[in-house]
Motif scaffolding. Structure first.
Motif, mmCIF file in Angstrom:
data_model
loop_
_atom_site.group_PDB
_atom_site.id
_atom_site.type_symbol
_atom_site.label_atom_id
_atom_site.label_comp_id
_atom_site.label_asym_id
_atom_site.label_seq_id
_atom_site.Cartn_x
_atom_site.Cartn_y
_atom_site.Cartn_z
ATOM 1 N N THR A 1 112.102 14.876 80.687
ATOM 2 C CA THR A 1 111.519 15.796 79.718
ATOM 3 C C THR A 1 110.021 15.879 79.940
ATOM 4 N N TRP B 1 113.362 20.393 79.182
ATOM 5 C CA TRP B 1 114.310 19.405 79.704
ATOM 6 C C TRP B 1 114.781 19.862 81.079
ATOM 7 N N TRP B 2 114.892 18.928 82.020
ATOM 8 C CA TRP B 2 115.347 19.235 83.380
ATOM 9 C C TRP B 2 116.849 19.465 83.371
ATOM 10 N N THR B 3 117.295 20.597 83.939
ATOM 11 C CA THR B 3 118.715 20.962 83.932
ATOM 12 C C THR B 3 119.443 20.586 85.217
ATOM 13 N N TRP C 1 114.031 24.111 84.379
ATOM 14 C CA TRP C 1 113.671 23.576 83.075
ATOM 15 C C TRP C 1 114.232 24.454 81.974
ATOM 16 N N SER C 2 114.599 23.843 80.845
ATOM 17 C CA SER C 2 115.137 24.558 79.695
ATOM 18 C C SER C 2 114.508 24.010 78.418
ATOM 19 N N HIS D 1 116.278 23.664 75.838
ATOM 20 C CA HIS D 1 117.450 23.193 75.106
ATOM 21 C C HIS D 1 117.976 21.882 75.689
ATOM 22 N N GLU E 1 120.621 20.454 75.124
ATOM 23 C CA GLU E 1 122.046 20.576 75.428
ATOM 24 C C GLU E 1 122.287 20.921 76.897
ATOM 25 N N GLU E 2 121.281 21.509 77.555
ATOM 26 C CA GLU E 2 121.400 21.917 78.957
ATOM 27 C C GLU E 2 120.840 20.878 79.922
ATOM 28 N N ALA E 3 120.328 19.768 79.404
ATOM 29 C CA ALA E 3 119.709 18.742 80.249
ATOM 30 C C ALA E 3 120.746 18.040 81.115
ATOM 31 N N ALA E 4 120.331 17.692 82.319
ATOM 32 C CA ALA E 4 121.201 17.004 83.277
ATOM 33 C C ALA E 4 120.757 15.559 83.449
ATOM 34 N N GLY F 1 126.430 17.712 74.061
ATOM 35 C CA GLY F 1 125.358 17.569 75.039
ATOM 36 C C GLY F 1 124.683 16.223 74.884
#
Length: 98
Positions: free
Chosen positions: A5, A16-18, A22-23, A25, A27-30, A63
């Motif tokens: 993050t 957040w890194w997906t 970057w997002s 959200h 919920e989309e973080a990887a 997520g």
């Protein structure tokens, strides 16, 4: 589970890194696993993120859930009113302007 993050440079938004980008959200973080620190340095060096750091998280049906309260607050967005929380399904979430 480890998440990466930081803050968006133009807006200051929490991001957040997906896994590929970057997002805003969580919920989309990887899961970045052991690659989080090198990835944070590379993304900061490329000036795509500010203050990037790796956090612990727990996978859930909705997520990832950050382990520390500070990062849960960052993930949820403004703390003044719960109805202001950004959700990916919100059509205005992508164009949120401060």
């Amino acid at each position: 589970m480890k998440l990466l993050t930081g803050n968006d440079l133009p807006t200051g938004d929490v991001i957040w890194w997906t896994g590929s980008n970057w997002s805003r959200h969580v919920e989309e973080a990887a899961d970045v696993g052991t690659e989080g620190e090198p990835l944070a340095r590379a993304e900061e060096g490329a000036r795509r993120v500010n203050g990037a750091y790796v956090i612990d998280a727990t996978p859930t049906a909705d997520g990832p859930r950050p382990a520390h309260i500070k990062d849960r607050i960052r993930a949820l967005g403004p703390t003044v009113r719960p109805d202001l929380t950004l959700k990916p399904s919100d059509p205005a979430a992508g164009s949120w302007v401060i």
